[in-house]
Design a protein around this motif. Structure first.
Motif, PDB file in Angstrom:
ATOM      1  N   ALA A  99      45.097  28.537  52.796  1.00 22.74           N
ATOM      2  CA  ALA A  99      45.239  29.193  54.230  1.00 22.74           C
ATOM      3  C   ALA A  99      46.536  28.871  54.962  1.00 22.74           C
ATOM      4  N   ILE A 100      47.265  29.899  55.483  1.00 20.84           N
ATOM      5  CA  ILE A 100      48.591  29.587  56.270  1.00 20.84           C
ATOM      6  C   ILE A 100      48.466  30.305  57.429  1.00 20.84           C
ATOM      7  N   PHE A 101      48.885  29.522  58.534  1.00 21.28           N
ATOM      8  CA  PHE A 101      49.344  30.124  59.854  1.00 21.28           C
ATOM      9  C   PHE A 101      50.733  29.963  60.135  1.00 21.28           C
ATOM     10  N   ASN A 102      51.134  30.874  60.568  1.00 20.91           N
ATOM     11  CA  ASN A 102      52.627  30.815  61.157  1.00 20.91           C
ATOM     12  C   ASN A 102      52.469  30.967  62.952  1.00 20.91           C
ATOM     13  N   LEU A 103      52.457  30.082  63.493  1.00 21.75           N
ATOM     14  CA  LEU A 103      52.314  30.277  64.901  1.00 21.75           C
ATOM     15  C   LEU A 103      53.339  30.716  65.741  1.00 21.75           C
ATOM     16  N   THR A 112      55.875  38.255  74.041  1.00 22.69           N
ATOM     17  CA  THR A 112      54.648  37.925  74.983  1.00 22.69           C
ATOM     18  C   THR A 112      53.283  37.713  74.186  1.00 22.69           C
ATOM     19  N   ILE A 113      53.307  38.548  73.282  1.00 25.81           N
ATOM     20  CA  ILE A 113      51.866  38.285  72.433  1.00 25.81           C
ATOM     21  C   ILE A 113      52.000  37.260  71.300  1.00 25.81           C
ATOM     22  N   VAL A 114      51.343  36.105  71.558  1.00 23.43           N
ATOM     23  CA  VAL A 114      51.427  34.764  70.942  1.00 23.43           C
ATOM     24  C   VAL A 114      50.361  34.374  70.757  1.00 23.43           C
ATOM     25  N   THR A 115      50.407  33.384  69.697  1.00 28.24           N
ATOM     26  CA  THR A 115      49.169  32.559  69.033  1.00 28.24           C
ATOM     27  C   THR A 115      48.602  31.631  70.317  1.00 28.24           C
ATOM     28  N   VAL A 116      47.323  31.188  70.504  1.00 26.88           N
ATOM     29  CA  VAL A 116      47.135  30.438  71.528  1.00 26.88           C
ATOM     30  C   VAL A 116      46.169  29.228  70.877  1.00 26.88           C
ATOM     31  N   PRO A 117      46.297  28.268  71.659  1.00 24.81           N
ATOM     32  CA  PRO A 117      45.697  26.817  71.081  1.00 24.81           C
ATOM     33  C   PRO A 117      44.088  27.049  70.851  1.00 24.81           C
ATOM     34  N   SER A 118      43.391  27.853  71.508  1.00 23.23           N
ATOM     35  CA  SER A 118      41.765  28.133  71.459  1.00 23.23           C
ATOM     36  C   SER A 118      41.457  28.603  70.165  1.00 23.23           C
ATOM     37  N   SER A 119      42.311  29.845  70.107  1.00 26.34           N
ATOM     38  CA  SER A 119      41.692  30.631  68.853  1.00 26.34           C
ATOM     39  C   SER A 119      42.525  29.818  67.483  1.00 26.34           C
ATOM     40  N   THR A 120      43.617  29.189  67.621  1.00 24.76           N
ATOM     41  CA  THR A 120      44.024  28.603  66.471  1.00 24.76           C
ATOM     42  C   THR A 120      43.021  27.611  66.115  1.00 24.76           C
ATOM     43  N   ILE A 121      42.781  26.681  66.984  1.00 28.18           N
ATOM     44  CA  ILE A 121      42.019  25.350  66.534  1.00 28.18           C
ATOM     45  C   ILE A 121      40.676  25.872  66.063  1.00 28.18           C
ATOM     46  N   SER A 122      40.120  26.787  66.782  1.00 32.62           N
ATOM     47  CA  SER A 122      38.873  27.488  66.218  1.00 32.62           C
ATOM     48  C   SER A 122      38.932  28.010  64.871  1.00 32.62           C
ATOM     49  N   ALA A 123      39.992  28.498  64.468  1.00 33.03           N
ATOM     50  CA  ALA A 123      40.217  29.227  63.174  1.00 33.03           C
ATOM     51  C   ALA A 123      40.418  28.252  62.043  1.00 33.03           C
ATOM     52  N   ILE A 124      41.048  26.895  62.452  1.00 34.30           N
ATOM     53  CA  ILE A 124      41.227  25.963  61.573  1.00 34.30           C
ATOM     54  C   ILE A 124      39.812  25.202  61.471  1.00 34.30           C
ATOM     55  N   GLU A 125      39.360  24.979  62.395  1.00 33.78           N
ATOM     56  CA  GLU A 125      37.678  24.228  62.238  1.00 33.78           C
ATOM     57  C   GLU A 125      36.945  25.333  61.302  1.00 33.78           C
ATOM     58  N   TYR A 142      55.951  27.062  65.092  1.00 36.90           N
ATOM     59  CA  TYR A 142      57.112  27.368  66.038  1.00 36.90           C
ATOM     60  C   TYR A 142      56.703  27.467  67.693  1.00 36.90           C
ATOM     61  N   HIS A 143      57.597  26.544  68.054  1.00 35.38           N
ATOM     62  CA  HIS A 143      57.242  25.994  69.352  1.00 35.38           C
ATOM     63  C   HIS A 143      58.332  26.377  70.432  1.00 35.38           C
ATOM     64  N   GLY A 144      59.141  27.202  70.090  1.00 38.06           N
ATOM     65  CA  GLY A 144      60.482  27.252  70.991  1.00 38.06           C
ATOM     66  C   GLY A 144      60.291  28.449  72.010  1.00 38.06           C
ATOM     67  N   HIS A 145      59.186  29.082  72.007  1.00 38.58           N
ATOM     68  CA  HIS A 145      59.111  30.128  72.957  1.00 38.58           C
ATOM     69  C   HIS A 145      57.908  29.726  74.244  1.00 38.58           C
ATOM     70  N   GLU A 151      51.053  24.992  72.985  1.00 39.90           N
ATOM     71  CA  GLU A 151      50.280  25.250  71.762  1.00 39.90           C
ATOM     72  C   GLU A 151      50.395  24.079  70.773  1.00 39.90           C
ATOM     73  N   LYS A 152      51.441  23.596  70.558  1.00 39.89           N
ATOM     74  CA  LYS A 152      51.861  22.665  69.768  1.00 39.89           C
ATOM     75  C   LYS A 152      51.161  21.200  69.996  1.00 39.89           C
ATOM     76  N   ASP A 153      51.313  21.090  71.535  1.00 39.65           N
ATOM     77  CA  ASP A 153      50.549  19.839  71.988  1.00 39.65           C
ATOM     78  C   ASP A 153      49.103  19.771  71.615  1.00 39.65           C
ATOM     79  N   ALA A 154      48.542  20.811  71.910  1.00 37.81           N
ATOM     80  CA  ALA A 154      47.039  20.940  71.619  1.00 37.81           C
ATOM     81  C   ALA A 154      46.641  20.965  70.245  1.00 37.81           C
ATOM     82  N   LEU A 155      47.370  21.466  69.461  1.00 36.80           N
ATOM     83  CA  LEU A 155      47.240  21.291  67.892  1.00 36.80           C
ATOM     84  C   LEU A 155      47.413  19.984  67.643  1.00 36.80           C
ATOM     85  N   MET A 156      48.612  19.390  67.854  1.00 36.78           N
ATOM     86  CA  MET A 156      48.709  17.795  67.514  1.00 36.78           C
ATOM     87  C   MET A 156      47.606  17.026  68.021  1.00 36.78           C
ATOM     88  N   GLU A 157      47.385  17.187  69.022  1.00 36.38           N
ATOM     89  CA  GLU A 157      45.871  16.304  69.547  1.00 36.38           C
ATOM     90  C   GLU A 157      44.846  16.504  68.843  1.00 36.38           C
TER      91      GLU A 157
END
Length: 191
Positions: A99-103, A112-125, A142-145, A151-157
């Motif tokens: 599986a691949i994600f490009n956040l 302004t339409i971006v991936t968000v931590p809650s759905s990304t983490i849920s999908a990974i689980e 990608y975390h420069g936006h 999202e980066k911090d939540a995902l890394m946690e």
């Protein structure tokens, strides 16, 4: 350069895990580049499930897979990747190999339409739950936006607390590049 750049390294990891006849997931189809790549890896006997919330992403990916005659091995789903458990058929649970994600946001579209931590983490689980042993999830962060750091911090946690008896977690990043360079988190399910 001897060190692999981020996107070629992401593809190398997928190539190690995904073979002809396998099941794979593109959790953020975007413009269809990874969907096409995965469809070629799984071949005519495998299948790719691609997710994106944006109509433009689904359209762009549909055009790309049709152009490459890959439509038969791809199912595109215009929903959040957080619906993966319900959308990948039950008989394929335990058989997903990659599986691949490009956040971030869809390149060339509304930033302004971006991936968000809650759905990304849920999908990974969910993907970890239906993944085969030694299957791999590659997350390109990608975390420069705006919102990207959150999202980066939540995902890394989150990934740091995945039990080591469930998965191996690796990061691959260049530490001395400017302007918030993207990096990879790879999660390999243990047997």
């Amino acid at each position: 350069m001897i060190l692999e750049r981020i996107l070629p390294y992401a593809r190398k990891l997928l190539q190690l895990a995904v073979k002809e006849g396998d099941i794979a997931i593109d959790a953020t189809v975007g413009n269809g580049h990874d969907t096409t790549f995965l469809a070629k890896l799984v071949g005519e006997t495998g299948h790719v499930y691609g997710f994106d919330i944006q109509d433009l992403a689904i359209q762009n990916t549909t055009e790309r897979i049709q152009k490459d005659n890959l439509s038969n091995q791809v199912t595109l789903i215009q929903k959040s990747h957080s619906h993966v458990l319900n959308e990948v058929p039950d008989h394929l649970h335990g058989k997903v190999k990659g599986a691949i994600f490009n956040l971030g946001y869809l390149p060339g579209s509304d930033k302004t339409i971006v991936t968000v931590p809650s759905s990304t983490i849920s999908a990974i689980e969910q993907i970890l739950e239906i993944m085969a042993p030694e299957g791999i999830i590659v997350v390109v962060i990608y975390h420069g936006h705006e919102g990207g750091e959150i999202e980066k911090d939540a995902l890394m946690e989150y990934v740091q607390i995945i039990p080591q008896d469930q998965a191996h977690v690796l990061t691959y990043r260049f530490l001395n590049q400017a302007n918030n360079p993207p990096f990879i988190v790879a999660i390999e399910k243990r047997g």
